[in-house]
Write a protein that holds these residues in place. Sequence first.
Motif, PDB file in Angstrom:
ATOM      1  N   ASN A  79     -19.053  22.671  -3.878  1.00 30.17           N
ATOM      2  CA  ASN A  79     -19.713  22.529  -5.184  1.00 30.17           C
ATOM      3  C   ASN A  79     -18.890  21.736  -6.188  1.00 30.17           C
ATOM      4  O   ASN A  79     -19.323  21.539  -7.318  1.00 30.17           O
ATOM      5  N   ILE A  80     -17.713  21.280  -5.796  1.00 29.37           N
ATOM      6  CA  ILE A  80     -16.926  20.418  -6.673  1.00 29.37           C
ATOM      7  C   ILE A  80     -17.624  19.068  -6.802  1.00 29.37           C
ATOM      8  O   ILE A  80     -18.234  18.563  -5.857  1.00 29.37           O
ATOM      9  N   ASP A  81     -17.534  18.477  -7.977  1.00 22.33           N
ATOM     10  CA  ASP A  81     -18.198  17.196  -8.252  1.00 22.33           C
ATOM     11  C   ASP A  81     -17.330  16.048  -7.716  1.00 22.33           C
ATOM     12  O   ASP A  81     -16.635  15.364  -8.451  1.00 22.33           O
ATOM     13  N   TYR A  82     -17.383  15.820  -6.401  1.00 20.10           N
ATOM     14  CA  TYR A  82     -16.579  14.781  -5.764  1.00 20.10           C
ATOM     15  C   TYR A  82     -17.086  13.393  -6.147  1.00 20.10           C
ATOM     16  O   TYR A  82     -18.286  13.148  -6.196  1.00 20.10           O
ATOM     17  N   GLN A  83     -16.140  12.481  -6.397  1.00 17.49           N
ATOM     18  CA  GLN A  83     -16.473  11.131  -6.838  1.00 17.49           C
ATOM     19  C   GLN A  83     -16.077  10.038  -5.849  1.00 17.49           C
ATOM     20  O   GLN A  83     -16.666   8.963  -5.840  1.00 17.49           O
ATOM     21  N   GLY A  84     -15.092  10.297  -5.029  1.00 18.07           N
ATOM     22  CA  GLY A  84     -14.640   9.251  -4.112  1.00 18.07           C
ATOM     23  C   GLY A  84     -13.481   9.721  -3.269  1.00 18.07           C
ATOM     24  O   GLY A  84     -13.005  10.858  -3.379  1.00 18.07           O
ATOM     25  N   ILE A  85     -13.010   8.821  -2.423  1.00 27.43           N
ATOM     26  CA  ILE A  85     -11.915   9.140  -1.512  1.00 27.43           C
ATOM     27  C   ILE A  85     -11.093   7.881  -1.260  1.00 27.43           C
ATOM     28  O   ILE A  85     -11.623   6.767  -1.250  1.00 27.43           O
ATOM     29  N   GLY A  86      -9.804   8.071  -1.086  1.00 27.64           N
ATOM     30  CA  GLY A  86      -8.920   6.957  -0.751  1.00 27.64           C
ATOM     31  C   GLY A  86      -8.150   7.270   0.520  1.00 27.64           C
ATOM     32  O   GLY A  86      -7.579   8.355   0.651  1.00 27.64           O
ATOM     33  N   ILE A  87      -8.158   6.342   1.466  1.00 25.37           N
ATOM     34  CA  ILE A  87      -7.358   6.447   2.684  1.00 25.37           C
ATOM     35  C   ILE A  87      -6.118   5.580   2.453  1.00 25.37           C
ATOM     36  O   ILE A  87      -6.227   4.354   2.315  1.00 25.37           O
ATOM     37  N   ASN A  88      -4.938   6.202   2.412  1.00 20.85           N
ATOM     38  CA  ASN A  88      -3.742   5.516   1.918  1.00 20.85           C
ATOM     39  C   ASN A  88      -2.565   5.621   2.891  1.00 20.85           C
ATOM     40  O   ASN A  88      -1.728   6.526   2.769  1.00 20.85           O
ATOM     41  N   PRO A  89      -2.460   4.707   3.847  1.00 20.78           N
ATOM     42  CA  PRO A  89      -1.283   4.689   4.729  1.00 20.78           C
ATOM     43  C   PRO A  89      -0.125   3.949   4.076  1.00 20.78           C
ATOM     44  O   PRO A  89      -0.319   3.062   3.234  1.00 20.78           O
ATOM     45  N   SER A  90       1.093   4.318   4.456  1.00 21.50           N
ATOM     46  CA  SER A  90       2.273   3.623   3.950  1.00 21.50           C
ATOM     47  C   SER A  90       3.377   3.683   4.982  1.00 21.50           C
ATOM     48  O   SER A  90       3.361   4.534   5.879  1.00 21.50           O
ATOM     49  N   SER A  91       4.344   2.777   4.861  1.00 15.60           N
ATOM     50  CA  SER A  91       5.437   2.747   5.828  1.00 15.60           C
ATOM     51  C   SER A  91       6.668   2.075   5.237  1.00 15.60           C
ATOM     52  O   SER A  91       6.559   1.181   4.387  1.00 15.60           O
ATOM     53  N   PHE A  92       7.839   2.542   5.687  1.00 14.51           N
ATOM     54  CA  PHE A  92       9.135   1.949   5.353  1.00 14.51           C
ATOM     55  C   PHE A  92       9.679   1.223   6.571  1.00 14.51           C
ATOM     56  O   PHE A  92       9.725   1.781   7.667  1.00 14.51           O
ATOM     57  N   PHE A  93      10.111  -0.019   6.363  1.00 18.36           N
ATOM     58  CA  PHE A  93      10.898  -0.734   7.362  1.00 18.36           C
ATOM     59  C   PHE A  93      12.281  -0.932   6.769  1.00 18.36           C
ATOM     60  O   PHE A  93      12.428  -1.490   5.686  1.00 18.36           O
ATOM     61  N   ALA A  94      13.319  -0.476   7.471  1.00 13.84           N
ATOM     62  CA  ALA A  94      14.680  -0.554   6.949  1.00 13.84           C
ATOM     63  C   ALA A  94      15.502  -1.559   7.742  1.00 13.84           C
ATOM     64  O   ALA A  94      15.283  -1.760   8.938  1.00 13.84           O
ATOM     65  N   PHE A  95      16.458  -2.188   7.052  1.00 22.58           N
ATOM     66  CA  PHE A  95      17.381  -3.129   7.663  1.00 22.58           C
ATOM     67  C   PHE A  95      18.745  -2.454   7.835  1.00 22.58           C
ATOM     68  O   PHE A  95      19.017  -1.421   7.242  1.00 22.58           O
ATOM     69  N   GLU A  96      19.582  -3.064   8.632  1.00 21.29           N
ATOM     70  CA  GLU A  96      20.877  -2.461   8.942  1.00 21.29           C
ATOM     71  C   GLU A  96      22.006  -2.997   8.076  1.00 21.29           C
ATOM     72  O   GLU A  96      23.167  -2.778   8.379  1.00 21.29           O
ATOM     73  N   ASP A  97      21.691  -3.706   7.008  1.00 17.89           N
ATOM     74  CA  ASP A  97      22.732  -4.206   6.113  1.00 17.89           C
ATOM     75  C   ASP A  97      23.531  -3.036   5.559  1.00 17.89           C
ATOM     76  O   ASP A  97      22.996  -1.981   5.265  1.00 17.89           O
ATOM     77  N   GLU A  98      24.817  -3.246   5.368  1.00 18.09           N
ATOM     78  CA  GLU A  98      25.684  -2.192   4.865  1.00 18.09           C
ATOM     79  C   GLU A  98      26.160  -2.532   3.454  1.00 18.09           C
ATOM     80  O   GLU A  98      26.210  -3.688   3.051  1.00 18.09           O
ATOM     81  N   GLY A  99      26.514  -1.517   2.715  1.00 21.34           N
ATOM     82  CA  GLY A  99      27.197  -1.712   1.446  1.00 21.34           C
ATOM     83  C   GLY A  99      26.263  -1.912   0.268  1.00 21.34           C
ATOM     84  O   GLY A  99      25.052  -2.036   0.397  1.00 21.34           O
ATOM     85  N   GLU A 100      26.844  -1.979  -0.913  1.00 16.38           N
ATOM     86  CA  GLU A 100      26.074  -2.089  -2.139  1.00 16.38           C
ATOM     87  C   GLU A 100      25.361  -3.433  -2.263  1.00 16.38           C
ATOM     88  O   GLU A 100      24.453  -3.589  -3.055  1.00 16.38           O
TER      89      GLU A 100
END
Length: 228
Positions: A98-119
């Motif tokens: 009975n909630i007044d639903y308005q929409g939906i979002g399908i939201n995938p995400s991902s991190f790709f990391a590199f092996e660089d070291e240090g600041e």
Amino acid sequence: MMPKLIFEELAIAITAKNHNPTLLTPDFLICSGIVPSNWELLEPPILDSQMCRVQFTNSTIISAQVDTVTFSQTIEGKALEDIQLPTLVRKYIETLPNIDYQGIGINPSSFFAFEDEGETANCNYIVTALLSPGDWHEFGSQPVRATLSLAYTLKQGEFNLKIDDVKLRRPDNTPQAAVLFSGNFPYEISGGKQERLQNLYKLILNWQDDLKTYRELVNQRFYEKLVH
């Protein structure tokens, strides 16, 4: 410099008018059958009148605000049939029809990391791999970082992709350069209450197509530029 997928998440966000966040308690989620009774909390839930957040030890998070309920779960290494999140979302809607639903979002995400070291770890993938070179690169004391927002028009609707150069912290607190891809498939629903509920169920059933579309673009087309 080979990038490595270190994190992939699927989030499904439901928008609704005047949703009450205080409904979202662990007791309600378990007693109503939305989540299995053997799931354990990772930490005490956050519960107040404006925002609620419940996190389980299996990396599933359910959070609510006045107008949005979001279900998220890490999915790297999981087969599609083992991803439970869409089932939770459907059970939530079935429990609260009975909630007044308005929409939906399908939201995938991902991190790709590199092996660089240090600041000085390189965090400028967008600038060096996706944008044309220019004098604007050479400004300031550190390599420029960027955020890129893209909007695609697909058969099923709009697909938005945001790309961010970021710097992560390893467990030993050393920095690690990474790229964050954040996808969003937004769907509005209309019609009477029953029609909107049926549209929501159909959109939830199509989550695999959206995830495959996201992976095709990010893992196959952008990843090549990550490698090179």
